[in-house]
Design an enzyme around this catalytic site. Structure first.
Site, short mmCIF file in Angstrom:
data_model
loop_
_atom_site.label_atom_id
_atom_site.label_comp_id
_atom_site.label_asym_id
_atom_site.label_seq_id
_atom_site.Cartn_x
_atom_site.Cartn_y
_atom_site.Cartn_z
N ALA A 1 -1.52 7.06 -10.15
CA ALA A 1 -2.63 7.86 -10.67
C ALA A 1 -2.31 9.35 -10.59
CB ALA A 1 -3.90 7.54 -9.90
N ARG B 1 -7.52 -14.06 -5.15
CA ARG B 1 -7.04 -13.74 -3.81
C ARG B 1 -8.09 -13.94 -2.73
NH1 ARG B 1 -3.79 -8.17 -5.43
NH2 ARG B 1 -2.13 -9.24 -6.53
N HIS C 1 -4.71 -5.68 2.17
CA HIS C 1 -3.80 -5.28 1.10
C HIS C 1 -4.30 -4.08 0.30
CE1 HIS C 1 -0.84 -5.66 -1.98
NE2 HIS C 1 -1.70 -5.98 -2.90
N ARG D 1 -10.24 -7.27 -6.39
CA ARG D 1 -9.37 -6.83 -7.48
C ARG D 1 -8.48 -7.99 -7.91
NH1 ARG D 1 -4.33 -5.32 -7.81
NH2 ARG D 1 -3.96 -5.02 -5.60
#
Lengths: 231, 253, 646
Positions: free
Chosen positions: C45, C338, C409, C443
């Site tokens: 980013a 996940r 994570h 995510r």
């Protein structure tokens, strides 16, 4: 030349050193070819050393060869000077050395090119004084007659030189170092010129190995044969 | 396991620095090399001494931050991995381990085992990129690229910029690092457009920064944690030759 | 909500971004060079934003704590990057990528942002290819795609196992180009300490030069925070050792609201913890689940024997193995998202079926895959991962199953931002993992790279101009101004205070304690009692820290212990904030699982009536409980459903 050499790109220097080196290798083969003729024994048509003495004269007096001689000397000088410039620069690139020096899995000879090169250079000077300049001015050489023409018996000069064991050992040792030098040099020159292809490079490496054996062996069998009077 | 460590200690860039000897005991063989140093540092902190400063970050062998010249080899005794992936089971109980920083003129020591590798950034800034701005780009599939070339380019691109090649090279040459970037782009049609300028600019910058010259020792290839081949150096040599001979512009700086 | 205006543009979701861009304010090219922008962080980013803003003509100053911008932790992403290209012709579209991301995030993300993310995803791939990123290709020369993380389509682009590295090198190249061009100034080994606010607007930062210890002042008309996530609050995580949440947290303390701090992603396939000296956890790519089968022993006594080392996994018969993911989620099997996979692993281990010496591991078995495809194929696909595993664990995964366990994570939470990625502090923008925006409560794989680059290449260069358009009237402010003085004083005082403690415990001692509190109570499953207890424990630990931390070395000079301590000081507050957030969210969603709120089958149970909002926390001063604000989430274009992978 030395000055402009310093300012050239490191890659340009590599090309120059590689090209000069390859040229010197080709010279070594020519030189070896001529030298070996000294071992040709007497035959029906020729006397011992006759071919050698004739070839030597050709090499000394032929105008084309004379031009090449200048190129050859230039080749030596460039190869040496560029080698020194690179080496000094390389030493300067690591002002503080390691306590434990690196012994990575690499060709050991490649790490000592400057050292083997120096030894070869010393040999070269002695060789020039001992053989080349003498031959150039035919100093100390007796006359021999082939087909009614007078030649200088450089072959006899060589045979006389190689009666001295110390000299023979020095000569052989020098060529051993030349072998080490060549072992890395030949394939390395191709890498420097960018000619590394996974398909052909193993072949070049093998050729490099063969060269590094043929040249020293070829040159050293002469004093060995002479000293032990094999011919 | 027990070890004797000889570690280069240097307070800052200006100080002189020397080796210090440390003993460390009860190290698990499953401990990583950097974790072993963590344990040493914890002990030093407990004794009120300053811990050993070393660079490290991702600890999974990809960021290129960790360095360390261990017993004469960059990234330690294993091939094809970084220091952070070396485990103590690779050593013998009772071993003496000498740990030094990368040594090269352009990599000055900042503190202890940390060196300044900004020179690599400067080389990339000299031309290690493709000059496209954001936006206005044709579709990604507009230019098909031969898989073999793309794979070779990926091989070169896998360089993590750790500097092991420089550290391993007896001449402190950065050729493998520079060649990997030159080669990555030289193999792709996108990169060909600036290829002639790129190779000249990057080589000129590399020389200017004081890295040594390549003498084809190939220690760089042997020590590269990503196993980047010296074939890429040959490609760069070729590219450079082509640029000097065939290029209209001779770029020296 | 009085405080929060998410500034979502009008119109149909597919037209919002186009509409925004057509109507936003722009800065005249001649004026751009009069404007200074500060970017903190050089990951995907930060680097892409700095490069793109530099290309436009702004004066950009960019900062990173590493020795080079190329080292940011974005490099560690292995798997890939998603885009809605639909190259494989398998039915993908922008809407489907958008829908999958919203659903994957368990309906806790803002629709408009996610749609924009999906919309620009295709441009990212084009951009990266043009930069020379060597994506994997087919024999025909076109780009290859693979499926990832349970998506029903193949939309993931990848560059061997190094996608993050290659994308970052692309952005780093662009950044280097701008540095050479003179539009971007690069500052390495400098760590942001404070945000400078003048008249309610972000106007600069104070940094510490981590080599000399000097505090430095920098002015910018706007500040972009792209400093990554805060997963290291758990001590052990897959984050890099130096990844930290301090820059974002200092902005929070200056008034920026913090969104969804408790949303943490626990990744299911990490190498298990093996000792208390362990410094970090290593992630094994999620792609392993494409071919590996996850199991634990069916019988508890087998598990116990394995834990003691008396039994080998290969000695357990097929019928004594419990392939629990395939059993519980027949539709997705080993490819569930996940959060689901992680929780299921923990459930089995907590029930006593775990393997490995600690009992905190499950098997990821390639035996069937090797039988079916041959060892060569498996080696070609995962060779480097297997090798990495063998280096670390000293076991050969071709012969014995891998052991894996979930690990922290990624943090979905972060600074709250509006549609323009602007925080509640005017002029302070946030991008990448540092902001909260696109992933909701969980995510999806290969989406982090997409979000970082989307923010940096294609969102900020537009939205920041909208803000900067009227800033051309503001002349550069001298860093001798009072606000800079005060901010530097705050920074100096904090560092001096830390050095002055001179206690007896090291920073890592405290960090490990905090990590344990967080993992036990604010980790994979949470309940009211534990969370309340955790808040208390963190407060006590924080107090102890400020009394007893020991930092050797000096304040002026390179001092890694001081750097660590300063970051930990923030974690000790951030951890508490996370616990507060987890406590208030009386529902289970995505990575946030409250034991009180689950279905009969143990699945997460959302409460959309009460909790369909972003929790946004406002700092209220030291020792005070932060105040929560809500941004309500309205779903107009997707139907909110119970997530099911059965």
């Amino acid at each position: 030349m030395a000055k402009s050499g310093i300012y050239q790109s490191s890659l340009t220097k590599k090309y120059v050193i590689a090209l000069a080196g390859l040229f010197l290798i080709s010279f070594l083969f020519v030189h070896l070819g001529i030298n070996l003729t000294v071992l040709i024994p007497e035959s029906q048509d020729t006397e011992a050393k006759e071919i050698f003495n004739k070839a030597a004269r050709f090499m000394m007096l032929n105008p084309v060869i004379k031009v090449f001689e200048i190129v050859l000397f230039a080749g030596f000088i460039i190869h040496i000077i560029y080698g020194l410039i690179l080496q000094i620069h390389n030493w300067m690139s690591r002002p503080k050395r390691y306590k434990v020096e690196g012994w990575s899995h690499t060709s050991p000879f490649s790490k000592f090119m400057i050292h083997t090169g120096m030894i070869i250079f010393i040999f070269l000077i002695i060789h020039l004084v001992d053989f080349y300049f003498k031959a150039k001015f035919f100093e100390g050489a007796e006359s021999v007659w082939y087909d009614g023409e007078e030649y200088h018996d450089l072959g006899a000069l060589i045979i006389q030189k190689f009666q001295n064991l110390g000299f023979v050992i020095f000569y052989i040792a020098s060529f051993l170092f030349l072998g080490f030098h060549l072992h890395h040099a030949f394939q390395s020159a191709f890498q420097s010129l960018g000619l590394n292809h996974p398909k052909y490079f193993p072949f070049l490496k093998a050729l490099s190995l063969i060269t590094s054996i043929i040249i020293p062996v070829g040159f050293t069998i002469i004093p060995v044969f002479i000293y032990f009077q094999i011919v | 396991m027990n070890f004797t460590l000889k570690i280069w200690r240097q307070k800052d860039a200006k100080s002189k620095g020397k080796f210090e000897k440390y003993s460390i005991s009860d190290i698990s063989p499953d401990c990583s090399f950097l974790e072993m140093l963590d344990i040493l540092n914890e002990q030093l902190v407990a004794r009120g001494e300053e811990p050993v400063a070393f660079d490290h970050d991702c600890r999974e062998g990809i960021c290129g931050t960790c360095s360390l010249y261990i017993n004469g080899r960059p990234h330690g005794p294993d091939d094809a991995i970084t220091t952070c992936q070396v485990h103590m089971r690779r050593f013998k109980d009772g071993d003496t381990i000498v740990i030094e920083p990368w040594r090269a003129k352009p990599f000055s020591v900042i503190k202890d085992l940390i060196v300044n590798r900004n020179a690599f950034d400067k080389i990339i800034q000299a031309g290690g990129f493709i000059s496209v701005d954001t936006g206005g780009i044709p579709d990604a599939n507009a230019i098909p690229i031969r898989k073999e070339k793309a794979d070779q380019s990926m091989d070169a691109a896998s360089c993590i910029g750790c500097g092991a090649c420089v550290a391993a090279c007896k001449n402190a040459s950065a050729m493998l690092f520079v060649a990997a970037k030159v080669s990555q782009f030289a193999l792709l049609p996108q990169g060909r457009i600036e290829a002639k300028e790129r190779v000249q600019k990057m080589v000129a910058k590399m020389d200017e920064l004081g890295f040594g010259n390549c003498t084809n020792t190939y220690a760089c290839e042997a020590e590269c944690p990503k196993e980047i081949s010296v074939e890429h150096i040959a490609r760069m040599n070729r590219e450079f030759f082509g640029a000097k001979v065939g290029g209209r512009k001779n770029i020296k700086k | 909500m009085t405080k929060l205006n998410s500034k979502i543009p009008e119109g149909h979701i597919s037209e919002k971004w186009t509409h925004y861009r057509s109507n936003q304010n722009l800065v005249n090219p001649a004026n751009k060079r009069k404007l200074d922008i500060i970017v903190v962080g050089t990951g995907l980013a930060g680097a892409s934003a700095a490069a793109s803003l530099g290309e436009l003509g702004f004066n950009v100053k960019v900062f990173c704590i590493q020795d080079s911008p190329r080292r940011a932790h974005s490099i560690a992403a292995q798997g890939g990057i998603n885009a809605a290209k639909n190259y494989p012709n398998d039915g993908d579209s922008i809407f489907r990528l958008f829908y999958d991301t919203v659903k994957g995030g368990d309906y806790r993300a803002r629709e408009a942002n996610v749609y924009r993310l999906a919309e620009v995803s295709n441009s990212i791939i084009d951009q990266c290819v043009a930069q020379g990123v060597p994506f994997a290709r087919e024999y025909g020369g076109l780009l290859d795609n693979r499926s990832f993380g349970g998506a029903l389509v193949s939309r993931t682009f990848y560059a061997r196992g190094q996608t993050g590295q290659q994308l970052l090198l692309g952005a780093y190249g662009a950044l280097s180009k701008e540095v050479a061009h003179g539009s971007v100034e690069m500052y390495t080994r400098e760590e942001m300490q404070e945000l400078v606010i003048i008249d309610g607007r972000a106007r600069g930062i104070i940094t510490r030069d981590n080599v000399t210890g000097e505090l430095k002042r920098y002015f910018g008309h706007a500040v972009v925070l792209a400093s990554g996530g805060y997963g290291n609050v758990f001590f052990l995580s897959t984050n890099a050792m130096n990844s930290n949440g301090s820059a974002a947290f200092r902005c929070y303390k200056q008034g920026a609201l913090f969104g969804n701090p408790c949303f943490t992603q626990i990744h299911p396939t990490c190498i298990p913890v093996h000792g208390d000296y362990q410094s970090k956890l290593t992630l094994m790519s999620e792609s392993l689940r494409n071919d590996g089968r996850i199991w634990v022993p069916k019988k508890k006594e087998d598990a116990q024997k394995i834990q003691k080392g008396e039994l080998k996994p290969t000695e357990i018969d097929e019928e004594d193995r419990d392939y629990y993911l395939e059993r519980r989620y027949p539709a997705f099997g080993n490819l569930v998202p996940r959060d689901v996979a992680s929780r299921a692993a923990k459930e089995r281990c907590d029930a006593g079926f775990g393997v490995g010496p600690t009992g905190l591991a499950v098997y990821l078995d390639f035996e069937d895959a090797i039988k079916r495809l041959g060892r060569d194929v498996i080696e070609a696909r995962y060779g480097n991962l297997f090798q990495m595993y063998e280096k670390i664990v000293d076991e050969n995964p071709y012969e014995t199953p891998m052991m894996i366990y979930p690990a922290v994570h990624y943090t979905m939470g972060g600074l709250w931002v509006d549609y323009e990625l602007q925080t509640t502090i005017t002029g302070l923008f946030s991008a990448g993992e540092a902001n909260f925006s696109d992933h909701g409560a969980n995510r999806l794989g290969a989406s982090a790279l997409m979000q970082g680059l989307s923010d940096g290449y294609f969102v900020l260069p537009y939205t920041m101009q909208n803000y900067l358009a009227d800033q051309i009237k503001v002349p550069r402010i001298s860093t001798d101004e009072n606000a800079f003085e005060e901010a530097e004083k705050r920074a100096r005082e904090r560092l001096e205070k830390l050095m002055a403690v001179k206690g007896s415990q090291s920073t890592d001692d405290f960090h490990k304690k905090l990590g344990l509190i967080m993992w036990e109570n604010v980790g994979m499953d949470r309940n009211k009692e534990d969370l309340t207890k955790a808040i208390e424990q963190i407060r006590n630990l924080r107090e102890e820290f400020w009394k007893d931390v020991k930092i050797p070395g000096e304040i002026d000079g390179l001092n890694p212990e001081l750097e660590k301590a300063a970051r930990l000081a923030d974690y000790l507050e951030l951890g508490e904030l996370m616990a507060h957030d987890a406590l208030q969210r009386e529902e289970s969603c995505g990575g946030h699982f409250r034991e009180e709120h689950q279905t009969d089958e143990g699945e997460a149970l959302r409460d959309d009536k009460k909790f369909s909002f972003v929790s946004c926390w406002e700092y209220k001063g030291e020792g005070e409980k932060p105040e929560m604000h809500k941004e309500d989430l309205n779903f107009e274009f997707v139907e909110v459903k119970q997530r099911s992978y059965k």
